[in-house]
Design a protein around this motif. Structure first.
Motif, PDB file in Angstrom:
ATOM      1  N   PHE A 177      22.681  11.360  26.452  1.00 28.52           N
ATOM      2  CA  PHE A 177      23.999  11.879  26.072  1.00 28.52           C
ATOM      3  C   PHE A 177      24.063  13.399  26.191  1.00 28.52           C
ATOM      4  CE2 PHE A 177      27.105  13.204  22.800  1.00 28.52           C
ATOM      5  CZ  PHE A 177      28.222  12.545  23.270  1.00 28.52           C
ATOM      6  N   GLN A 178      22.977  14.081  25.773  1.00 33.55           N
ATOM      7  CA  GLN A 178      22.997  15.543  25.771  1.00 33.55           C
ATOM      8  C   GLN A 178      22.943  16.134  27.170  1.00 33.55           C
ATOM      9  OE1 GLN A 178      21.067  17.765  22.532  1.00 33.55           O
ATOM     10  NE2 GLN A 178      20.038  15.859  22.027  1.00 33.55           N
ATOM     11  N   ASP A 179      22.520  15.351  28.159  1.00 34.96           N
ATOM     12  CA  ASP A 179      22.581  15.816  29.542  1.00 34.96           C
ATOM     13  C   ASP A 179      23.846  15.345  30.242  1.00 34.96           C
ATOM     14  OD1 ASP A 179      20.307  17.404  29.795  1.00 34.96           O
ATOM     15  OD2 ASP A 179      19.013  15.662  30.104  1.00 34.96           O
ATOM     16  N   ALA A 180      24.371  14.192  29.850  1.00 40.73           N
ATOM     17  CA  ALA A 180      25.559  13.651  30.508  1.00 40.73           C
ATOM     18  C   ALA A 180      26.782  14.532  30.246  1.00 40.73           C
ATOM     19  CB  ALA A 180      25.824  12.228  30.028  1.00 40.73           C
ATOM     20  N   CYS A 181      26.960  14.962  29.008  1.00 35.04           N
ATOM     21  CA  CYS A 181      28.166  15.743  28.677  1.00 35.04           C
ATOM     22  C   CYS A 181      28.228  17.067  29.436  1.00 35.04           C
ATOM     23  CB  CYS A 181      28.237  15.964  27.168  1.00 35.04           C
ATOM     24  SG  CYS A 181      28.586  14.452  26.250  1.00 35.04           S
ATOM     25  N   PRO A 182      27.163  17.881  29.423  1.00 34.53           N
ATOM     26  CA  PRO A 182      27.232  19.120  30.209  1.00 34.53           C
ATOM     27  C   PRO A 182      27.378  18.869  31.704  1.00 34.53           C
ATOM     28  CG  PRO A 182      25.446  19.238  28.606  1.00 34.53           C
ATOM     29  CD  PRO A 182      25.926  17.819  28.639  1.00 34.53           C
TER      30      PRO A 182
END
Length: 282
Positions: A150-155
């Motif tokens: 999730f923390q890589d998908a959003c950016p």
């Protein structure tokens, strides 16, 4: 955000690496964890100058050999054709200090070598602690498709997430068959993020910025440039999870991983001496 529709746009190929007991003697150059590394004739064992929690003397300490991979065996699993197709990739790390990678002075605590040509098993340096002469395990390799955390998908999508998005994101991953495997040792793909996304961190620390006390000392324009470009330039090369066999256990911090990152440009040019290591744990 329709995660189920968007996530497939971010898929990457991953090579799962499971380490299992050997069945007989492994061939020279075989993919494996631990044991003695297979190296060229004039190989110089890497060292790193550091103190450790058990010994506060700062001195040159041999890196532990973690794993090696037969590139010819990786080639059919590397669907994006990123890795060399010949030779052996070898990974080393200084286990006594277990540096985290937020300090530019951590450069050299981990090393990656790409060997070609005739190889033979190296002898361990006399100075290498017995505890860091790791048992030899065979590597079982398989190809998989990987979706980001999730923390890589959003950016990556330039999406301003909220806390509620976690639930919908995880549901979409499950419906797409992207559940995380229990053993997260892997080559390539997306990292299994434990604390926070690491692409910007790699970019900033390799520019010489110390990140151990936050990012307040980083000029705004430098940080902004990293946030805009690091994810496109850096990628995961190798991630090592906990390794267990009988009474043996190798763990990083509290149930953590170590991550070897490299820029896409350096990988294409086979500049493995320019990797950066980060440790994250719970």
């Amino acid at each position: 955000m329709d995660w189920k529709t968007i996530l497939p746009q971010l898929y990457r190929s991953r090579i799962n690496t499971r380490f299992v007991p050997t069945q007989g003697k492994l061939a020279v150059g075989a993919s494996k964890f631990g044991g003695r590394p297979d190296v060229p004739e004039h190989f110089v064992w890497p060292v790193f100058e550091t103190a450790t929690p058990e010994d506060d003397q700062v001195k040159q300490r041999p890196l532990a050999f973690l794993a090696q991979f037969d590139c010819a065996r990786l080639a059919p699993l590397d669907k994006e054709g990123l890795l060399p197709h010949e030779g052996v990739l070898s990974f080393f790390y200084e286990l006594g200090s277990q540096r985290w990678g937020y300090d530019p002075k951590d450069r050299g605590c981990a090393r990656v070598f790409w060997f070609e040509g005739p190889l033979s098993p190296a002898e361990f340096p006399a100075e290498l602690d017995e505890a860091f002469r790791l048992p030899e395990l065979a590597a079982e390799l398989s190809q998989a498709t990987d979706a980001p955390d999730f923390q890589d998908a959003c950016p990556a999508l330039e999406y301003p997430w909220t806390a509620n998005d976690y639930r919908y994101f995880d549901q979409a991953r499950r419906e797409l068959g992207m559940d995380y495997p229990a053993d997260r040792s892997q080559l390539l793909g997306w990292p299994d993020v434990i604390q926070n996304s690491m692409f910007d961190e790699c970019d900033l620390v390799t520019q010489g910025y110390y990140l151990g006390n936050g990012w307040l000392n980083i000029p705004k324009e430098v940080r902004q440039r990293a946030e805009e470009t690091a994810r496109d330039r850096w990628m995961l090369l190798f991630q090592l999870d906990i390794v267990e066999l009988g009474d043996f256990e190798l763990m990083f911090g509290d149930c953590g991983h170590i991550y070897f990152y490299i820029t896409k440009e350096d990988l294409a040019a086979r500049r493995f001496d320019r990797i950066w290591l980060i440790l994250q744990c719970y």
